[in-house]
Design an enzyme around this catalytic site. Structure first.
Site, PDB file in Angstrom:
ATOM      1  N   ASP A  92      -6.419   5.628  10.376  1.00  0.00           N
ATOM      2  CA  ASP A  92      -7.403   6.002   9.355  1.00  0.00           C
ATOM      3  C   ASP A  92      -6.719   6.381   8.049  1.00  0.00           C
ATOM      4  O   ASP A  92      -7.122   7.326   7.367  1.00  0.00           O
ATOM      5  CB  ASP A  92      -8.295   7.152   9.842  1.00  0.00           C
ATOM      6  CG  ASP A  92      -9.596   7.248   9.041  1.00  0.00           C
ATOM      7  OD1 ASP A  92      -9.918   6.271   8.341  1.00  0.00           O
ATOM      8  OD2 ASP A  92     -10.256   8.300   9.100  1.00  0.00           O
ATOM      9  N   HIS A 113     -11.625   5.235   6.274  1.00  0.00           N
ATOM     10  CA  HIS A 113     -13.094   5.236   6.310  1.00  0.00           C
ATOM     11  C   HIS A 113     -13.711   5.626   4.962  1.00  0.00           C
ATOM     12  O   HIS A 113     -14.898   5.382   4.731  1.00  0.00           O
ATOM     13  CB  HIS A 113     -13.611   6.159   7.433  1.00  0.00           C
ATOM     14  CG  HIS A 113     -13.528   7.613   7.147  1.00  0.00           C
ATOM     15  ND1 HIS A 113     -12.493   8.408   7.628  1.00  0.00           N
ATOM     16  CD2 HIS A 113     -14.323   8.455   6.438  1.00  0.00           C
ATOM     17  CE1 HIS A 113     -12.685   9.650   7.235  1.00  0.00           C
ATOM     18  NE2 HIS A 113     -13.783   9.712   6.525  1.00  0.00           N
ATOM     19  N   GLY A 132     -16.814  14.979   2.117  1.00  0.00           N
ATOM     20  CA  GLY A 132     -16.151  14.815   0.829  1.00  0.00           C
ATOM     21  C   GLY A 132     -14.708  15.251   0.856  1.00  0.00           C
ATOM     22  O   GLY A 132     -13.918  14.882  -0.006  1.00  0.00           O
ATOM     23  N   ASN A 133     -14.333  16.046   1.873  1.00  0.00           N
ATOM     24  CA  ASN A 133     -12.931  16.465   2.024  1.00  0.00           C
ATOM     25  C   ASN A 133     -12.062  15.368   2.628  1.00  0.00           C
ATOM     26  O   ASN A 133     -10.833  15.438   2.566  1.00  0.00           O
ATOM     27  CB  ASN A 133     -12.819  17.694   2.925  1.00  0.00           C
ATOM     28  CG  ASN A 133     -12.823  18.998   2.150  1.00  0.00           C
ATOM     29  OD1 ASN A 133     -13.742  19.779   2.250  1.00  0.00           O
ATOM     30  ND2 ASN A 133     -11.778  19.212   1.361  1.00  0.00           N
ATOM     31  N   SER A 134     -12.675  14.369   3.259  1.00  0.00           N
ATOM     32  CA  SER A 134     -11.905  13.309   3.915  1.00  0.00           C
ATOM     33  C   SER A 134     -10.938  12.663   2.935  1.00  0.00           C
ATOM     34  O   SER A 134     -11.326  12.253   1.838  1.00  0.00           O
ATOM     35  CB  SER A 134     -12.841  12.243   4.480  1.00  0.00           C
ATOM     36  OG  SER A 134     -13.607  12.744   5.542  1.00  0.00           O
ATOM     37  N   LEU A 144       6.210   1.710  23.071  1.00  0.00           N
ATOM     38  CA  LEU A 144       7.049   2.099  24.199  1.00  0.00           C
ATOM     39  C   LEU A 144       6.779   1.213  25.397  1.00  0.00           C
ATOM     40  O   LEU A 144       7.697   0.728  26.046  1.00  0.00           O
ATOM     41  CB  LEU A 144       6.795   3.565  24.549  1.00  0.00           C
ATOM     42  CG  LEU A 144       7.685   4.175  25.632  1.00  0.00           C
ATOM     43  CD1 LEU A 144       9.135   4.217  25.171  1.00  0.00           C
ATOM     44  CD2 LEU A 144       7.198   5.581  25.984  1.00  0.00           C
ATOM     45  N   GLY A 145       5.485   1.014  25.719  1.00  0.00           N
ATOM     46  CA  GLY A 145       5.127   0.076  26.784  1.00  0.00           C
ATOM     47  C   GLY A 145       4.818   0.712  28.122  1.00  0.00           C
ATOM     48  O   GLY A 145       5.167   0.162  29.164  1.00  0.00           O
TER      49      GLY A 145
END
Length: 463
Positions: free
Chosen positions: A152, A122, A222-224, A279-280
């Site tokens: 992400d 993002h 801003g830390n993302s 895995l399903g």
């Protein structure tokens, strides 16, 4: 003088005799006899040796980890171009309008000496230009190597002549609740900033079947994309999100575990996209009325509600009612424990699944398979790769079958049809479909081509 001394000595002895007589003959003494059968409350004491460093924060040394980390965390600037529509018609048809540059910022972590940088998807989404500023204020143009919106995570590359400081991935499975961690990033456009906290929880699900490390280290806008490291300086997570009604830090933040981030990066470099092992099985949200009414919310493990067709779980004969208790050496208490570990695996990998079936415990090897379904961006359609039976029935060689339609598109008759192409670009599988739908613009028109059960083509134009 001698007479005065004799009187003082006699007074002391008289007082002592008086006090002793009172204690012996007049004061009642209550005795309590404690036996093994008493019902008195008992506090159990842990005999685990305490840390040699003690438990105080002042006795934990963060300086080495901080020094090794700040120079490997970068500032990421994302420039996107948006169109400003001049009228109602411009908004729907994309005619005219001015181009408005918008700047977003975040953080990133250098993971190799030659300039590979991991950040959040993002942070770089829809970027027309990416710039990376190192902690020494040098700025570079960055190239987007690949992204994975589901986790992400995004991978960037800058071209450098000198070797860069970088962080090594740690093993996030070994992080422990209560362990000290540091969050390093560039909040409020500052240079690298360090905050400290502890691991508050693991395998935290925020509603999209993801698995996050939760920490109380202060994380702000801003830390993302910044680093979450342990006191050894090992990278154990990529800071991603906060929970706040104001948009600023209020006590909890979340990071993508390093094992998931490393797997995504390795897949992008080796395959060009993320290889997702499946895995399903389908489970039930423990908070639903059905789960509560049937006691499923009290199960310690993952209840198997159904098994997906053509999946590894079906091949391994997992059944409705099984409860998954462990996968390999990872204890499974909730669905996020399971999905978090599966996110570190690829198709064809074999995992040992421990299940409880009607009170008996089994360990079953399951071969993970490639994911066959996904939700497309923008329109939100759920699509599935074609089986040979589908190809024969619809008389097609390629495409994906639509198996789920959001409410706002249900009047278009999309469910069950084969999606062949988008804007003339042919679709072969669900990954190609996702890439094409990710490029759809809300300001232009999109033409999708479908095939119905009668072998007839249909074209729909969305504006």
């Amino acid at each position: 003088m001698k007479k005065l001394g004799s009187l003082l000595l006699v007074s002391v002895f008289a007082g002592a005799i008086t006090l002793g007589a009172y204690k012996l003959f007049f004061e009642n003494i209550n005795y309590a006899v404690v036996t093994e059968n008493d019902n008195n409350s008992v506090f159990n004491t842990s005999y685990t040796p305490t840390s040699a460093k003690g438990s105080g924060i002042n006795e934990i040394d963060f300086t080495v980890a901080a020094e090794n980390t700040v120079n490997a965390v970068v500032h990421v600037k994302n420039v996107t171009i948006s169109r400003g529509g001049n009228s109602f018609i411009d908004f729907f048809y994309g005619q005219g309008g001015s181009q408005i540059p918008q700047v977003g910022t975040g953080s990133g972590v250098i993971i190799s000496a030659d300039g590979y940088i991991v950040t959040n998807n993002h942070v770089v989404a829809k970027a027309s230009q990416l710039q990376v500023t190192l902690n020494n204020n040098k700025t570079y143009e960055a190239t987007l190597i690949g992204t994975d919106p589901n986790t992400d995570i995004a991978l960037l590359k800058i071209d450098v002549t000198d070797k860069l400081p970088y962080l090594a991935f740690g093993d996030s499975d070994n992080t422990k609740i209560g362990e000290w961690v540091l969050a390093v990033g560039n909040p409020f456009n500052l240079t690298s900033t360090v905050t400290a906290g502890i691991v508050s929880a693991k395998a935290r699900d925020l509603g999209k079947n993801q698995s996050f490390i939760q920490t109380d280290a202060a994380v702000n806008p801003g830390n993302s994309g910044g680093a979450l490291v342990n006191t050894n300086g090992d990278l154990v997570g990529i800071n991603t999100a906060i929970t706040s009604q104001t948009g600023s830090y209020v006590g909890y933040s979340f990071a993508v575990p390093s094992n998931i981030a490393k797997k995504v990066v390795d897949d992008i470099l080796e395959y060009g996209n993320v290889q997702k092992g499946m895995l399903g099985i389908n489970s039930i949200n423990g908070n639903t009325p059905y789960a509560i009414q049937n006691g499923l919310n009290e199960i310690d493990g993952v209840f198997v509600e159904s098994v997906v067709e053509d999946s590894g779980a079906m091949d391994a004969d997992l059944k409705h009612g099984d409860v998954i208790k462990q996968i390999d050496n990872i204890k499974v208490h909730k669905f996020a424990d399971l999905t978090g570990y599966i996110s570190t695996k690829r198709p064809t990998d074999t995992v040992q699944v421990t299940i409880d079936r009607e009170g008996e415990t089994f360990e079953i090897p399951v071969v993970l398979k490639e994911r066959q379904t996904l939700h497309l961006p923008e329109m939100g359609l759920e699509v599935k790769n074609l089986t040979e039976k589908d190809k024969k029935k619809y008389k097609v060689k390629s495409g994906v079958r639509i198996i789920g339609v959001p409410e706002k598109y249900r009047g278009y008759g999309l469910d069950g049809k084969i999606l062949i192409s988008v804007d003339g670009e042919e679709i072969n599988d669900i990954q190609e479909a996702r890439a094409l739908f990710a490029n759809i613009s809300r300001f232009g028109k999109t033409v999708i081509t479908l095939m119905n059960e009668n072998g007839e083509k249909e074209r729909l134009i969305f504006q």
